[in-house]
Design an enzyme around this catalytic site. Structure first.
Site, PDB file in Angstrom:
ATOM      1  N   LYS A  18      39.355  30.307  44.659  1.00 53.40           N
ATOM      2  CA  LYS A  18      38.621  29.519  45.660  1.00 53.40           C
ATOM      3  C   LYS A  18      38.845  28.023  45.389  1.00 53.40           C
ATOM      4  O   LYS A  18      39.892  27.640  44.888  1.00 53.40           O
ATOM      5  CB  LYS A  18      37.137  29.877  45.684  1.00 53.40           C
ATOM      6  CG  LYS A  18      36.889  31.383  45.758  1.00 53.40           C
ATOM      7  CD  LYS A  18      35.490  31.677  46.173  1.00 53.40           C
ATOM      8  CE  LYS A  18      35.178  33.138  45.942  1.00 53.40           C
ATOM      9  NZ  LYS A  18      34.165  33.645  46.825  1.00 53.40           N
ATOM     10  N   HIS A 100      40.086  35.511  54.641  1.00 58.03           N
ATOM     11  CA  HIS A 100      38.937  35.615  53.732  1.00 58.03           C
ATOM     12  C   HIS A 100      37.666  35.346  54.545  1.00 58.03           C
ATOM     13  O   HIS A 100      37.668  34.509  55.445  1.00 58.03           O
ATOM     14  CB  HIS A 100      39.084  34.609  52.585  1.00 58.03           C
ATOM     15  CG  HIS A 100      38.084  34.849  51.495  1.00 58.03           C
ATOM     16  ND1 HIS A 100      36.784  34.433  51.586  1.00 58.03           N
ATOM     17  CD2 HIS A 100      38.189  35.494  50.297  1.00 58.03           C
ATOM     18  CE1 HIS A 100      36.133  34.800  50.498  1.00 58.03           C
ATOM     19  NE2 HIS A 100      36.966  35.454  49.696  1.00 58.03           N
ATOM     20  N   GLU A 102      35.153  33.696  53.960  1.00 57.65           N
ATOM     21  CA  GLU A 102      34.709  32.293  53.976  1.00 57.65           C
ATOM     22  C   GLU A 102      35.469  31.517  55.050  1.00 57.65           C
ATOM     23  O   GLU A 102      34.916  30.614  55.685  1.00 57.65           O
ATOM     24  CB  GLU A 102      34.891  31.674  52.578  1.00 57.65           C
ATOM     25  CG  GLU A 102      33.846  32.228  51.604  1.00 57.65           C
ATOM     26  CD  GLU A 102      34.267  32.265  50.148  1.00 57.65           C
ATOM     27  OE1 GLU A 102      35.254  31.601  49.784  1.00 57.65           O
ATOM     28  OE2 GLU A 102      33.602  32.981  49.373  1.00 57.65           O
ATOM     29  N   GLU A 171      36.471  43.531  51.649  1.00 59.40           N
ATOM     30  CA  GLU A 171      35.498  42.679  50.968  1.00 59.40           C
ATOM     31  C   GLU A 171      34.219  42.609  51.797  1.00 59.40           C
ATOM     32  O   GLU A 171      34.118  41.789  52.730  1.00 59.40           O
ATOM     33  CB  GLU A 171      36.053  41.257  50.809  1.00 59.40           C
ATOM     34  CG  GLU A 171      37.293  41.172  49.958  1.00 59.40           C
ATOM     35  CD  GLU A 171      37.381  39.811  49.265  1.00 59.40           C
ATOM     36  OE1 GLU A 171      37.465  39.799  48.034  1.00 59.40           O
ATOM     37  OE2 GLU A 171      37.341  38.775  49.950  1.00 59.40           O
ATOM     38  N   GLY A 177      30.349  37.038  45.866  1.00 64.17           N
ATOM     39  CA  GLY A 177      29.646  35.969  45.153  1.00 64.17           C
ATOM     40  C   GLY A 177      28.156  36.193  45.020  1.00 64.17           C
ATOM     41  O   GLY A 177      27.419  35.283  44.642  1.00 64.17           O
TER      42      GLY A 177
HETATM   43  C1  PEP Z   1      36.301  36.655  46.771  1.00 65.73           C
HETATM   44  O1  PEP Z   1      36.086  35.464  46.871  1.00 65.73           O
HETATM   45  O2  PEP Z   1      37.270  37.148  47.350  1.00 65.73           O
HETATM   46  C2  PEP Z   1      35.410  37.463  45.935  1.00 65.73           C
HETATM   47  C3  PEP Z   1      35.547  38.744  45.938  1.00 65.73           C
HETATM   48  O3  PEP Z   1      34.465  36.771  45.228  1.00 65.73           O
HETATM   49  P1  PEP Z   1      33.520  37.377  44.043  1.00 65.73           P
HETATM   50  O4  PEP Z   1      34.375  38.235  43.175  1.00 65.73           O
HETATM   51  O5  PEP Z   1      32.991  36.176  43.337  1.00 65.73           O
HETATM   52  O6  PEP Z   1      32.462  38.169  44.734  1.00 65.73           O
END
Ligand code: PEP
Length: 255
Positions: A18, A100, A102, A171, A177
């Site tokens: 990130k 992603h 985000e 994800e 996070g």
């Molecule tokens: C990510 O940012 O793709 C992620 C999975 O973050 P984290 O492992 O911190 O949950």
């Protein structure tokens, strides 16, 4: 890795740094990864754009690949602040994360834009790691399946006969996070759905790598990676500590 898995299903563990790091901190982290010795999986780190050259230099002649966290859907032109796939390919970038959550949430990226980015990456020989996942509200409304299928469908249609070349990362947004990891059963159920969707589109579905991401840590990685359709992980926070990231990579021996 179990004997019946083909080599292309060798697990893959990718660190998503990130917007973290500094030249000095990266030196330590990369050194920590390199000194870990052989790992039972393919390993990559996706670093912020300014540090790609540092990763390329430090990881040259190592087994660890490096990649970007995004790439433009355009080849070149008046797109201030964007970085194109040809630029990334220019100095050997292997992977680019696209879609992603985000970027979808904070930068308004649509399913089609994510698909176009994946296509731009593949056109330059960069493997797109395409992220899909539902929010907590969508999960609670029973929409997990329709959301991830819709997100993946856009990429499958845009990549067409090349769809089998991408890596897909499931994800769940509520797990990223947050410290709240999907259970291995929850993650496996979605991975199985995604692989079935891929199987309807490409003969390569059984060989494709499907990663799980969302609060993967050294103590939960082995169980997740032990699921039949989970071929490794996309790791955020825990990829910033060499010892944790290496421990997660070692857990891939459980695949
Ligand atoms: C990510 O940012 O793709 C992620 C999975 O973050 P984290 O492992 O911190 O949950």
């Amino acid at each position: 890795m179990s004997a019946q898995l083909s080599d292309s299903r060798r697990p893959l563990v990718v660190g998503n740094w990130k917007m973290h790091g500094s030249h000095a901190a990266n030196e330590q982290l990369l050194e920590g990864l390199k000194s870990a010795g052989p790992l039972p999986c393919e390993v990559a780190v996706c670093v912020p754009f300014p540090y790609l050259a540092q990763a390329a230099e430090r990881l040259a002649r190592s087994a660890i690949a490096w990649g970007a966290q995004d790439c433009s859907a355009h080849e070149q032109g008046a797109f201030t602040g964007e970085v194109s796939a040809p630029m990334l390919a220019d100095f050997g970038c292997r992977y680019a994360i696209v879609g992603h959550s985000e970027r979808r949430a904070l930068h308004g990226e649509s399913d089609q834009l994510v698909a176009d980015k994946a296509k731009a990456a593949l056109a330059k020989g960069i493997t797109p790691i395409v992220c899909v996942g539902e929010t907590l509200a969508q999960r609670e409304a029973g929409e997990t399946e329709s959301v991830v299928k819709r997100q993946l469908s856009a990429v499958i249609h845009t990549l067409a006969h090349c769809a089998g070349e991408m890596v897909v990362a499931y994800e769940p947004v509520w797990a990223i996070g947050t410290g709240r990891t999907a259970t291995p059963e929850q993650a496996q159920a979605v991975h199985a759905l995604l692989r079935a969707q891929l199987a309807a589109a490409t003969p390569r579905a059984a060989q494709m790598k499907l990663l799980y991401g969302g609060s993967v840590k050294p103590d939960n990685a082995a169980q997740l990676f032990g699921q039949p359709d989970i071929d490794g992980g996309l790791i955020g926070g825990a990829s910033l500590k060499a010892a944790d990231f290496v421990a997660i990579c070692r857990a891939a021996a459980n695949h």
